[in-house]
Motif scaffolding. Structure first.
Motif, PDB file in Angstrom:
ATOM      1  N   ARG A  68      26.633  -0.214  17.381  1.00 48.92           N
ATOM      2  CA  ARG A  68      25.274  -0.270  16.850  1.00 48.92           C
ATOM      3  C   ARG A  68      25.308  -0.700  15.376  1.00 48.92           C
ATOM      4  O   ARG A  68      26.104  -0.193  14.591  1.00 48.92           O
ATOM      5  CB  ARG A  68      24.639   1.113  16.961  1.00 48.92           C
ATOM      6  CG  ARG A  68      23.146   1.154  16.655  1.00 48.92           C
ATOM      7  CD  ARG A  68      22.621   2.562  16.760  1.00 48.92           C
ATOM      8  NE  ARG A  68      22.879   3.131  18.081  1.00 48.92           N
ATOM      9  CZ  ARG A  68      22.120   2.930  19.151  1.00 48.92           C
ATOM     10  NH1 ARG A  68      21.052   2.192  19.042  1.00 48.92           N
ATOM     11  NH2 ARG A  68      22.427   3.470  20.315  1.00 48.92           N
ATOM     12  N   GLY A  69      24.488  -1.654  15.024  1.00 53.13           N
ATOM     13  CA  GLY A  69      24.324  -2.053  13.631  1.00 53.13           C
ATOM     14  C   GLY A  69      25.349  -3.050  13.122  1.00 53.13           C
ATOM     15  O   GLY A  69      25.293  -3.437  11.961  1.00 53.13           O
ATOM     16  N   GLU A  70      26.261  -3.477  13.945  1.00 51.02           N
ATOM     17  CA  GLU A  70      27.259  -4.427  13.439  1.00 51.02           C
ATOM     18  C   GLU A  70      26.943  -5.864  13.851  1.00 51.02           C
ATOM     19  O   GLU A  70      26.199  -6.097  14.808  1.00 51.02           O
ATOM     20  CB  GLU A  70      28.670  -4.045  13.892  1.00 51.02           C
ATOM     21  CG  GLU A  70      29.026  -4.381  15.302  1.00 51.02           C
ATOM     22  CD  GLU A  70      30.498  -4.085  15.605  1.00 51.02           C
ATOM     23  OE1 GLU A  70      31.315  -4.109  14.683  1.00 51.02           O
ATOM     24  OE2 GLU A  70      30.810  -3.832  16.781  1.00 51.02           O
ATOM     25  N   VAL A  71      27.498  -6.768  13.096  1.00 52.00           N
ATOM     26  CA  VAL A  71      27.390  -8.190  13.448  1.00 52.00           C
ATOM     27  C   VAL A  71      28.721  -8.568  14.069  1.00 52.00           C
ATOM     28  O   VAL A  71      29.758  -8.538  13.409  1.00 52.00           O
ATOM     29  CB  VAL A  71      27.091  -9.067  12.222  1.00 52.00           C
ATOM     30  CG1 VAL A  71      26.949 -10.525  12.640  1.00 52.00           C
ATOM     31  CG2 VAL A  71      25.827  -8.595  11.528  1.00 52.00           C
TER      32      VAL A  71
ATOM     33  N   ASP B 170      30.780 -15.798   7.001  1.00 50.20           N
ATOM     34  CA  ASP B 170      29.654 -15.348   6.177  1.00 50.20           C
ATOM     35  C   ASP B 170      28.979 -14.122   6.766  1.00 50.20           C
ATOM     36  O   ASP B 170      28.483 -13.275   6.026  1.00 50.20           O
ATOM     37  CB  ASP B 170      28.601 -16.464   6.093  1.00 50.20           C
ATOM     38  CG  ASP B 170      28.993 -17.513   5.082  1.00 50.20           C
ATOM     39  OD1 ASP B 170      30.064 -17.356   4.470  1.00 50.20           O
ATOM     40  OD2 ASP B 170      28.229 -18.478   4.911  1.00 50.20           O
ATOM     41  N   LEU B 171      28.921 -14.049   8.064  1.00 45.42           N
ATOM     42  CA  LEU B 171      28.005 -13.090   8.679  1.00 45.42           C
ATOM     43  C   LEU B 171      28.649 -11.903   9.378  1.00 45.42           C
ATOM     44  O   LEU B 171      28.051 -10.827   9.443  1.00 45.42           O
ATOM     45  CB  LEU B 171      27.120 -13.832   9.710  1.00 45.42           C
ATOM     46  CG  LEU B 171      26.170 -14.870   9.131  1.00 45.42           C
ATOM     47  CD1 LEU B 171      25.594 -15.726  10.241  1.00 45.42           C
ATOM     48  CD2 LEU B 171      25.050 -14.205   8.364  1.00 45.42           C
ATOM     49  N   CYS B 172      29.825 -12.112   9.939  1.00 47.58           N
ATOM     50  CA  CYS B 172      30.294 -11.114  10.902  1.00 47.58           C
ATOM     51  C   CYS B 172      31.029  -9.946  10.266  1.00 47.58           C
ATOM     52  O   CYS B 172      31.758 -10.103   9.293  1.00 47.58           O
ATOM     53  CB  CYS B 172      31.216 -11.781  11.922  1.00 47.58           C
ATOM     54  SG  CYS B 172      30.331 -12.926  12.942  1.00 47.58           S
ATOM     55  N   ASP B 173      30.820  -8.784  10.852  1.00 45.19           N
ATOM     56  CA  ASP B 173      31.611  -7.619  10.494  1.00 45.19           C
ATOM     57  C   ASP B 173      32.918  -7.649  11.286  1.00 45.19           C
ATOM     58  O   ASP B 173      33.984  -7.380  10.755  1.00 45.19           O
ATOM     59  CB  ASP B 173      30.859  -6.330  10.840  1.00 45.19           C
ATOM     60  CG  ASP B 173      29.552  -6.231  10.071  1.00 45.19           C
ATOM     61  OD1 ASP B 173      29.526  -6.701   8.917  1.00 45.19           O
ATOM     62  OD2 ASP B 173      28.573  -5.704  10.619  1.00 45.19           O
TER      63      ASP B 173
END
Lengths: 404, 524
Positions: free
Chosen positions: A39-42, A208-211
Motif C-alpha cells: 500500500r502506498g508504494e510506487v 524518477d518515480l519508483c520506490d
C-alpha cells in the motif's frame, strides 16, 4: 515481512502461457512471477519489449486469465467488480472512443462508477483542468494529438479517485514537457498515498518515480528491490563541488593518489537536455497559451487531494524554478534533482535524498526515512572505509599539516 | 439498482456511438428519403387502393431490410469492435459486470431500433394519410363535372374502410369430418382396403426411387412385402392413408354440385353493434372452367333475429379471383356466430369452395393503432436480431459475425421452406443424413424465430390487424392449444414462445461466452 493488510497486489507463481490453435504451448509470456505491491508504494515493472510487463498488468486487470498461479488485488480476485471501484488504469495507448469529446469521455467513465450527475460534472471539470484539456473539452478525442490522448487517458484513470493506479507506459508518445508533467503528477499522487504500479521500459521514468522495481525478462522476474538496493554503487564515491582550478584539482588528485584511490573520471557537469527543453517551453508558455491544445495547470484535482479545499502548489512551477534560474548547485541541489543535473561527477549519483548523501559523506548518522530507499546498515559500511580520504578532502589534512 | 445504472450507461454510450458513427444516421436518411420518394412519386397506379397498397408494401419491406442491415452491422461491431480497438481495456477495468456490458450493448441497439422504426413508421403513417387524401378516379371525374354517384366510388370505400383500418380475418369453422373418416376407415379395415392402400403407397415409393428404369411392381412383390412387414413404416403409412381420407372427405364436402349449397359458419365474432366493415372474401375454383371464366353465384345469410334465411341477389363472379362482398353486421347473432350459405348457380360445373379460400373480415381498430402495433412487432424482430448480433459479436470478429447473422436472417425468413425441404419421408425409414438435416434445421428454428411472422407488411397491405396479443406473445411465453395426439394434449395446453424467449436465450449465451473469454490478445 509485510503486513498482509498492506498488500495491494500479490501474485504467487503467476504464469501465462499462450497456446496455438492445437493447444500446443507457444510461448510463456509470464513464468512463475511472485511479487507483492505494498500500500502506498510506487512499484515499477521494468523490462524490454516482450518481457511480460503488459501481460502481467492485463492479468491484474482481469483482461487475461493466468494459466497458473494465484493473483489477488485488495485480497480478491482480479475480476471482482467491487475491487475495480478502487482501481484506475491507463493503458499503454489511450484506447478511447474517438467519437466522444473529452467531457463525454470522462462523463461515460464516471457513469460506470455510478457517480451522480453533479459529482461527474465536478470531477470532469477538475480533471480536465488538471490535465490541461479544459480548452479542448468539447473537441472529439479522435482529433487529439497522442499527448492529449494520454492526458485524457490519465484523467479517466483518476475519475474514481482510485486507491490503486495501474499505468502502462504512461509517458510513451509524449513530448518531454508532457512527460515531465505526467511524472510530476504521478509523484504527487504517490505522495497522496496512492498505490501505483508502473510498467515501462523507459529507465529514466522508473528511476524518477519508483520506490521498488521488478525487472522482468522473457516473462521471468530477474531482480526486484528498492532503487537504492538495485542502483547504489558502493565501491565508488562522487563529490560535487564548485568549479575547481587546475591547482586544486591536482592537489585533489594527489590526495586521492596518496590514499591509493584511483580517479576514474573528472568531468564538468552538463544540464540534461530535458531540463533545457523544459526551461525554454516554460518561458514560451508564460508568454502565450493556445486554449485549443493541452495546457497543464499543474494543479491536482481537488477530489484527489488529501485535504479537499486547499490549493496545491503548482507542481510544474516547482519543478521548473531551479532550471529557470540557474545557480551554483549545492550537494542538496544536485541530489534534489535526482540525477537531472549531475555534479562534477566521478560517477553519476544515485537518487537518495540529499540529507542522506551528506550524512554518508560526513559520516554523520543517516536520517532514517520510512521509505524503502533508506540504506541498510550493511550498505553503509563501505562509506566508513573512505572516511580518511573525505577528512583529508575536507581540510583535516591541512589542519594536521599545520600542527605538524 | 447498480446493475441497472451500469447497463443504462453502456446502452446510452451505444446509442451515442451508433449515431456518431454516422452509419445509423445515413441509414435513417436513406430510409426516410426512400419512403418519402415512394409516397410522393407513386402516381401511376390505376386505383388509389393499389397505390396505397404498393406504398405500404414497399415502404414497410424496405424499413425492415434497412433497419435489419443497420442492426446487424452495428450489433456485430458493438462488442468485437471494442475488443479489436482495445477500448474494452478501459471499460473492463471499470466496475462493470461483463453481463452488464452485453445487456447494455443490446439495450442500446434496441433503443436505436426503436428510434429508427419510430421515425420510419411515423413517416409511413403520414404519407399513407397523404395518399388517402388524394382523389380517386371517380372523384377526379366528379371534379371535372361528370355526374357520378360518390356512394358508388368503390376505390374510396376500399381505401377508407378496408385498407386504412385494422381488420380481423376469420376462416369458417372446420367441418366435423371425424364421423365420416371413422366410418370410411372401418370399411377399409373390414374389406382389406387399408392393406392395399399401404401396399400401393409402397409401390409408388419404389417406383419413384427407380426413376427412369421402372419395372413393374405388384402388390405381392417380395420387396413390397419386406417393406410392408416393417411395423414403423406400416404405422407411418397408415397415418398417411388416414390423412388422405380426411383430405378427401374435406374436398368432397367443399365440392358444390350445380344447384347445391354449402353452409359456412363463423364464430367468436364481436356483437353486431361493434362489428363494422363486415366483409366476406372468397375465391371460387370450378371443376371445369366456363368459357367466359365466370360463375353464377348465390349467397344466403341466416337471419339471427328471425331464424330464417335472407338471400342476396345472384352474382356473376370471375373464377379463381378473390371476390369481396360486404355484409350487414346484423347477420351476427347474439352468440357471436354468423352463418352463410353458398349456392352454385352455375348449371354446368361443380365448384370448389375451400375453407382457406373463404374469409370473413371485420374492423377492430384504427389504421394508426395498427401502424403502432406493426412497428412494435417489427421492433421485436429487430431486438432479436440485435441480441443475435451482440451474441455473435461477443466471440467472433466483425466480418464473421456479420456473415453468420446474415445467414441466420436468411434461415429465419426461409423457415417454412426449410422445414418442408427437410421433412422426413413417411414411406420408408429415413436415411441418416435426412435425420441430420432435419435436426439441424429444427435446431436452428428452435433458436431463430420466423421472421415472416414478425413482418407486418402483408397485413398492412391487406388492412389486417396486428393484434396486441401477437405483439406481446412474440415478446413472451404463452400457452397455446396443443395438437391432437401430442404429448401436450394430455395437459390441455402447450407452452409457446416468441422471439422474446429466443432473444433472452441469445443474450444468455452471449453473456456466458463473453464472461469466459479473454479480452486481451497475445502480444509477446
Amino acid at each position: 515481512m509485510a503486513n498482509e493488510q498492506d498488500v495491494v497486489v500479490g501474485t504467487v507463481g503467476l504464469s501465462k502461457t499462450f497456446r496455438d490453435f492445437w493447444l500446443r504451448e507457444k510461448v510463456a509470456a509470464v513464468h512463475d512471477l511472485t511479487i507483492s505491491v505494498q500500500r502506498g508504494e510506487v512499484y515499477g515493472l521494468l523490462g524490454p519489449n516482450g518481457s511480460g510487463k503488459s501481460t502481467t498488468l492485463k492479468m491484474i486487470l482481469g483482461l487475461m486469465f493466468p494459466t497458473a498461479g494465484r493473483l489477488a488485488i485488495f485480497g480478491k480476485g482480479p475480476r471482482d467488480v467491487a475491487t475495480k471501484r478502487r482501481l484506475g488504469f491507463l493503458p499503454e495507448e489511450s484506447y478511447l472512443y474517438p467519437f466522444l469529446n473529452a467531457h463525454e469521455t470522462l462523463d461515460y467513465y464516471g457513469r460506470l462508477f455510478h457517480q451522480d450527475r453533479s459529482e461527474r460534472k465536478r470531477r470532469t471539470g477538475m480533471l480536465l483542468d488538471m490535465v490541461g484539456l479544459s480548452g479542448a473539452a468539447y473537441r472529439r478525442v479522435g482529433e487529439y494529438s497522442k499527448g492529449m490522448q494520454r492526458r485524457i487517458g490519465m484523467a479517466q484513470a483518476l475519475i474514481n479517485d482510485p486507491d490503486l493506479l495501474i499505468l502502462d507506459e504512461p509517458t510513451s508518445g509524449m513530448d518531454p514537457l508532457a512527460a515531465r508533467q505526467f511524472k510530476d503528477l504521478i509523484g504527487e499522487l504517490a505522495r497522496r498515498g496512492k498505490t501505483i504500479i508502473l510498467s515501462s521500459h523507459l529507465l529514466a521514468d522508473m528511476e524518477d518515480l519508483c520506490d521498488r522495481v521488478a525487472i522482468l525478462f522473457a516473462g521471468q522476474l530477474r531482480s526486484e528491490g528498492t532503487l537504492e538496493e538495485l542502483l547504489a554503487r558502493r565501491s565508488l564515491t562522487q563529490i560535487t563541488t564548485e568549479r575547481l582550478d587546475g591547482d586544486t584539482l591536482s592537489q585533489l588528485m594527489a590526495v586521492l593518489a596518496r590514499a591509493g584511490k584511483e580517479v576514474l573520471s573528472v568531468e564538468t557537469p552538463k544540464d540534461k537536455l530535458e531540463t533545457l527543453f523544459l526551461r525554454i517551453i516554460h518561458d514560451a508558455q508564460r508568454q502565450r497559451t493556445s486554449p485549443q491544445t493541452a495546457v497543464n495547470t499543474g494543479q491536482l484535482a481537488e477530489f484527489l487531494r488529501a485535504t479537499p479545499g486547499q490549493p496545491e502548489k503548482q507542481v510544474l512551477e516547482e519543478l521548473l524554478a531551479p532550471a529557470a534560474e540557474p545557480k551554483p548547485e549545492t550537494p542538496e541541489g544536485v541530489s534534489a534533482q535526482s540525477g537531472q543535473a549531475q555534479g562534477a561527477a566521478v560517477e553519476p549519483p544515485p537518487a537518495p535524498a540529499s540529507q542522506e548523501v551528506l550524512a554518508e559523506l560526513t559520516d554523520s548518522p543517516a536520517r532514517q526515512t520510512p521509505t524503502a530507499q533508506s540504506a541498510s546498515p550493511e550498505s553503509a559500511q563501505p562509506m566508513q572505509a573512505d572516511q580518511a580520504v573525505i577528512d583529508e578532502l575536507l581540510g583535516k589534512d591541512e589542519k594536521n599539516d599545520g600542527r605538524a | 439498482m447498480m446493475a441497472v445504472r451500469s447497463i443504462w450507461a453502456v446502452a446510452r454510450q451505444t446509442l451515442l456511438e451508433c449515431f456518431r458513427s454516422r452509419l445509423a444516421l445515413a441509414l435513417l436518411a436513406v430510409l426516410l428519403v426512400i419512403i418519402l420518394g415512394l409516397g410522393l412519386s407513386m402516381q401511376d397506379s390505376t386505383t388509389l387502393k393499389s397505390r396505397l397498397q404498393a406504398f405500404l408494401a414497399y415502404s414497410s419491406g424496405l424499413t425492415q431490410l434497412l433497419v435489419g442491415v443497420a442492426t446487424v452491422l452495428l450489433g456485430c461491431r458493438a462488442v468485437s469492435g471494442d475488443v479489436q480497438n482495445k477500448t474494452i481495456f478501459l471499460v473492463a477495468s471499470k466496475p462493470l459486470g461483463r453481463w452488464h456490458y452485453i445487456l447494455g450493448r443490446w439495450l442500446g441497439l434496441s433503443l436505436l431500433n426503436a428510434v429508427l422504426l419510430g421515425a420510419a413508421f411515423l413517416t409511413m403513417d403520414l404519407l399513407a394519410r397523404h395518399i388517402r387524401s388524394c382523389p380517386t378516379e371517380t372523384e377526379t371525374r366528379i371534379a371535372r363535372g361528370e355526374q357520378l354517384d360518390r356512394r358508388l366510388d368503390l376505390d374510396r370505400h376500399e381505401v377508407d374502410n378496408n385498407l386504412m383500418a385494422a381488420r380481423v380475418a376469420r376462416n369458417p369453422q372446420p367441418y366435423d369430418l371425424d364421423a365420416q373418416v371413422s366410418a370410411e376407415l372401418e370399411r377399409l379395415d373390414k374389406e382389406g382396403g387399408m392393406d392395399l392402400a399401404i401396399r400401393y403407397d409402397i409401390i409408388q415409393m419404389l417406383q419413384s426411387r427407380q426413376g427412369a428404369q421402372k419395372r413393374p411392381v405388384g402388390v405381392d412383390d417380395p420387396e413390397v412385402e419386406a417393406i410392408y412387414q416393417d411395423q414403423g413404416v406400416q404405422a407411418s403409412l397408415r397415418q398417411k392413408v388416414i390423412e388422405d381420407l380426411r383430405k378427401g372427405q374435406q374436398e368432397q364436402k367443399q365440392l358444390v354440385a350445380p344447384g347445391q349449397g354449402l353452409w359456412l359458419t363463423f364464430d367468436h365474432l364481436p356483437p353486431s353493434n361493434e362489428a363494422s366493415g363486415l366483409e366476406l372474401r372468397y375465391m371460387l375454383t370450378p371443376a371445369r372452367t366456363p368459357k367466359d371464366e365466370t360463375l353464377r353465384t348465390g349467397w344466403m345469410l341466416r337471419d339471427p333475429a328471425s331464424g330464417g334465411s335472407v338471400p342476396s341477389p345472384a352474382r356473376t363472379d370471375p373464377v379463381k379471383q378473390v371476390i369481396s362482398m360486404p355484409l350487414a353486421p346484423q347477420a351476427i347473432g347474439p352468440d357471436g356466430t354468423l352463418r352463410i350459405q353458398y349456392f352454385n348457380l352455375q348449371g354446368d360445373t361443380e365448384v370448389h369452395l375451400k375453407s382457406e379460400d373463404v374469409t370473413l373480415l371485420y374492423r377492430v381498430g384504427s389504421f394508426e393503432g395498427n401502424m403502432l402495433r406493426s412497428a412494435l412487432l417489427t421492433l421485436v424482430g429487430m431486438m432479436f436480431l440485435a441480441a443475435l448480433s451482440v451474441m455473435f459479436s461477443s466471440f467472433l470478429s466483425f466480418p464473421v459475425a456479420c456473415l453468420v447473422c446474415m445467414v441466420a436472417l436468411g434461415v429465419g425468413y426461409a423457415s417454412d421452406f426449410l422445414l418442408e425441404a427437410t421433412r422426413l419421408p413417411n414411406y420408408q425409414a429415413p436415411q441418416a443424413y435426412q435425420v441430420f438435416c432435419l435436426a439441424v434445421v429444427k435446431g436452428l428454428l428452435f433458436f431463430l424465430p420466423s421472421f415472416n411472422q414478425l413482418s407486418p407488411s402483408g397485413r398492412l397491405v391487406e388492412g389486417l390487424v396486428v393484434e396486441w396479443r401477437e405483439v406481446i406473445g412474440q415478446a413472451a411465453v404463452w400457452f397455446g392449444r396443443p395438437a391432437e395426439g401430442s404429448f401436450w394434449a394430455n395437459l390441455g395446453f402447450v407452452p409457446e414462445y416468441g422471439a422474446g424467449l429466443k432473444m433472452a436465450l441469445a443474450l444468455l449465451i452471449g453473456c456466458i461466452i463473453y464472461q469466459r473469454r479473454e479480452l486481451a490478445k497475445v502480444q509477446v
